[in-house]
Design an enzyme around this catalytic site. Structure first.
Site, PDB file in Angstrom:
ATOM      1  N   SER A 128      32.814  73.882  47.391  1.00  0.00           N
ATOM      2  CA  SER A 128      31.439  73.485  47.653  1.00  0.00           C
ATOM      3  C   SER A 128      31.401  72.392  48.711  1.00  0.00           C
ATOM      4  O   SER A 128      32.268  71.527  48.761  1.00  0.00           O
ATOM      5  CB  SER A 128      30.767  72.977  46.377  1.00  0.00           C
ATOM      6  OG  SER A 128      29.439  72.573  46.648  1.00  0.00           O
ATOM      7  N   LYS A 182      32.376  77.003  39.525  1.00  0.00           N
ATOM      8  CA  LYS A 182      31.635  77.035  40.797  1.00  0.00           C
ATOM      9  C   LYS A 182      30.311  77.786  40.638  1.00  0.00           C
ATOM     10  O   LYS A 182      29.286  77.402  41.208  1.00  0.00           O
ATOM     11  CB  LYS A 182      32.488  77.694  41.879  1.00  0.00           C
ATOM     12  CG  LYS A 182      31.774  77.875  43.234  1.00  0.00           C
ATOM     13  CD  LYS A 182      31.194  76.564  43.775  1.00  0.00           C
ATOM     14  CE  LYS A 182      30.825  76.626  45.248  1.00  0.00           C
ATOM     15  NZ  LYS A 182      29.897  77.677  45.624  1.00  0.00           N
ATOM     16  N   HIS A 185      27.982  75.441  38.955  1.00  0.00           N
ATOM     17  CA  HIS A 185      27.619  74.456  39.980  1.00  0.00           C
ATOM     18  C   HIS A 185      26.453  74.985  40.807  1.00  0.00           C
ATOM     19  O   HIS A 185      25.465  74.283  41.070  1.00  0.00           O
ATOM     20  CB  HIS A 185      28.839  74.177  40.865  1.00  0.00           C
ATOM     21  CG  HIS A 185      28.545  73.513  42.179  1.00  0.00           C
ATOM     22  ND1 HIS A 185      27.940  74.181  43.236  1.00  0.00           N
ATOM     23  CD2 HIS A 185      28.776  72.255  42.636  1.00  0.00           C
ATOM     24  CE1 HIS A 185      27.806  73.370  44.255  1.00  0.00           C
ATOM     25  NE2 HIS A 185      28.314  72.190  43.927  1.00  0.00           N
ATOM     26  N   ASN A 186      26.542  76.253  41.216  1.00  0.00           N
ATOM     27  CA  ASN A 186      25.487  76.850  42.030  1.00  0.00           C
ATOM     28  C   ASN A 186      24.190  77.023  41.241  1.00  0.00           C
ATOM     29  O   ASN A 186      23.099  76.911  41.802  1.00  0.00           O
ATOM     30  CB  ASN A 186      25.947  78.191  42.591  1.00  0.00           C
ATOM     31  CG  ASN A 186      26.941  78.030  43.724  1.00  0.00           C
ATOM     32  OD1 ASN A 186      27.547  76.978  43.886  1.00  0.00           O
ATOM     33  ND2 ASN A 186      27.118  79.073  44.520  1.00  0.00           N
ATOM     34  N   GLU A 189      22.555  73.804  41.316  1.00  0.00           N
ATOM     35  CA  GLU A 189      22.023  73.665  42.680  1.00  0.00           C
ATOM     36  C   GLU A 189      20.675  74.375  42.818  1.00  0.00           C
ATOM     37  O   GLU A 189      19.737  73.829  43.416  1.00  0.00           O
ATOM     38  CB  GLU A 189      23.039  74.249  43.653  1.00  0.00           C
ATOM     39  CG  GLU A 189      22.655  74.210  45.111  1.00  0.00           C
ATOM     40  CD  GLU A 189      23.700  74.922  45.966  1.00  0.00           C
ATOM     41  OE1 GLU A 189      23.303  75.713  46.835  1.00  0.00           O
ATOM     42  OE2 GLU A 189      24.909  74.693  45.747  1.00  0.00           O
TER      43      GLU A 189
END
Length: 469
Positions: A128, A182, A185-186, A189
């Site tokens: 990222s 990940k 994480h997105n 986001e």
């Protein structure tokens, strides 16, 4: 022939910048790409290090030290499988492949199993930070084959972002844990971006702020507790002019948002694990809803709403800052709670302290708030939920009144705030000791004999709901 420590397949912006980063840190690296333009671009950008790539996959593989370290930065999906199929006949047992794209975690698990049978080490690693992060220091989330990770650990630690001297990379865990983290994480986001969009709508339509005033407000907030990468880039958007019209470029962009799927994957797996992340889900849904532009335009005329004017604008701006901070906390809390559930279900052995630590720098969701989250998990690694931390509780108590006022005001003005509303409802649901869902269980038992549990004794029960008694 010169021997290289690591080779990159895929010399687009991310792959090329990551190679340049590695070269800056003294590593002998090279790349491969089928597109001659990408090879030329690598050579031009890497002139200071005499960085060159290969047009032949065979020559590329032969140029690598044993055991070979091959990193992939190609589009997720079938292309990854295609590249692996080309690679395997050229590799030897003990060589390793690192998939650094946004692959779905189930694909990563499958590929790891298939390659291990052939003696090839494989692990998935989420990266990222975008192109700037890749070039100067990203946050990286490697998980899977630990032996393979250890073979590239010095490289990854050297090129990663640093916070207080700590590298923003750590071994995430076994299996597909790196790509899973990940993905979440997105998802976080997505929620944070949508909350910022809703904040923009409130500043523009409820307060009547100009683009210049919105920039000033975001800039002020970014110098306080809301300091974050996403708020920083958001404020800067309000300074960019459109060269064609001279207007603010933002005002010339169609309000239909697209996505690449990682947010959707996060929502899907949360349903599978029965772990609610409503604010992230709303962010995903809102992007999809935005695509119905013609319908929205028609209904805006058929179903108009006139809200009341806000008298105390300065006070509302203060409350909106509180609401934004509240929603940011909720976004992180939901993502971290999902990681905890996934860790138990998939045996990922996730360390939320280390994950929050590496998210503090380099990545898209980096923010001042993550230092507080890191300290919360450092103090209690077994924290059942972020809300369980006393310092987070104090923050929430201070800002929830302002958040409630913002949500009420937005509803009164007819402004859609799906993420703000869901964040507040999530908070209220979690702090409700006795929910009304006993009625739901009664309904299920009434029409479907699905049974229920009692509050006064152990066991499973079924009632005769048609009894006159």
């Amino acid at each position: 022939m010169k021997q290289f420590t690591l080779g990159m397949i895929g010399l687009g912006t991310m792959g090329r910048n990551l190679l340049l980063n590695m070269a800056d840190n003294g590593f002998q690296v090279t790349g491969y790409d089928k597109d001659p333009k990408m090879l030329k671009k690598l050579e031009e950008d890497g002139k200071a290090h005499d960085l060159k790539g290969f047009a032949s996959l065979e020559d590329f593989i032969q140029s690598l030290e044993l055991p070979r370290r091959v990193m992939l930065l190609v589009p997720a999906g079938p292309i990854v499988d295609s590249v692996i199929q080309e690679l395997v006949p050229l590799l030897s047992k003990g060589d390793m492949i690192i998939d650094s794209g946004n692959s779905h975690f189930t694909d990563t698990s499958r590929r790891a199993d298939e390659l291990s049978k052939q003696g090839i080490h494989f692990f998935g690693m989420g990266i990222s930070g975008g192109e700037e992060g890749a070039r100067f220091g990203p946050s990286m989330m490697p998980g899977g084959d630990k032996q393979a990770y250890n073979a590239v650990k010095p490289i990854l630690e050297a090129v990663s972002a640093k916070v207080n001297g700590d590298p923003c990379v750590t071994y995430i865990g076994p299996g597909a844990s790196g790509h899973f983290v990940k993905m979440v994480h997105n998802g976080i986001e997505y929620a944070m971006m949508q909350v910022l969009a809703e904040t923009y709508a409130l500043l523009k339509h409820s307060l009547g702020y100009s683009n210049e005033q919105i920039y000033t407000t975001f800039d002020k907030w970014n110098n306080g507790r809301l300091k974050s990468f996403l708020l920083e880039v958001t404020k800067d958007i309000f300074k960019v002019k459109d060269p064609k019209t001279g207007n603010l470029l933002l005002d010339m962009i169609k309000d239909e948002a697209k996505s690449k799927g990682t947010g959707k994957w996060t929502s899907q797996v949360s349903m599978d694990l029965q772990l609610p992340i409503p604010t992230i889900n709303e962010a995903v849904s809102t992007r999809d809803l935005s695509k119905f532009k013609s319908l929205r335009v028609a209904l805006s005329k058929a179903l108009p709403h006139q809200g009341e004017a806000i008298d105390h604008k300065e006070a509302f701006e203060v409350q909106l800052e509180q609401a934004l901070y509240f929603a940011m906390i909720i976004s992180y809390a939901q993502g971290l709670h999902l990681l905890e559930a996934a860790s138990a279900e998939y045996k990922y052995e996730l360390n939320l302290k280390e994950i929050s630590q590496i998210w503090r720098g380099g990545c898209i969701i980096r923010a001042e708030l993550l230092e507080d989250i890191y300290q919360a998990y450092k103090k209690n690694p077994e924290l059942p939920h972020l809300f369980s931390d006393e310092s987070i509780q104090h923050k929430l108590k201070d800002i929830v009144p302002g958040t409630r006022h913002v949500v009420i005001t937005a509803i009164a003005h007819g402004i859609a705030i799906p993420c703000y509303a869901s964040a507040l409802t999530y908070y209220d649901s979690l702090r409700t000791a006795n929910s009304p869902l006993n009625l739901t269980q009664a309904q299920r038992d009434f029409f479907g004999a699905h049974t229920f549990e009692r509050v006064d004794e152990e066991g499973i029960f079924h009632a005769d709901w048609n009894s006159t008694n």
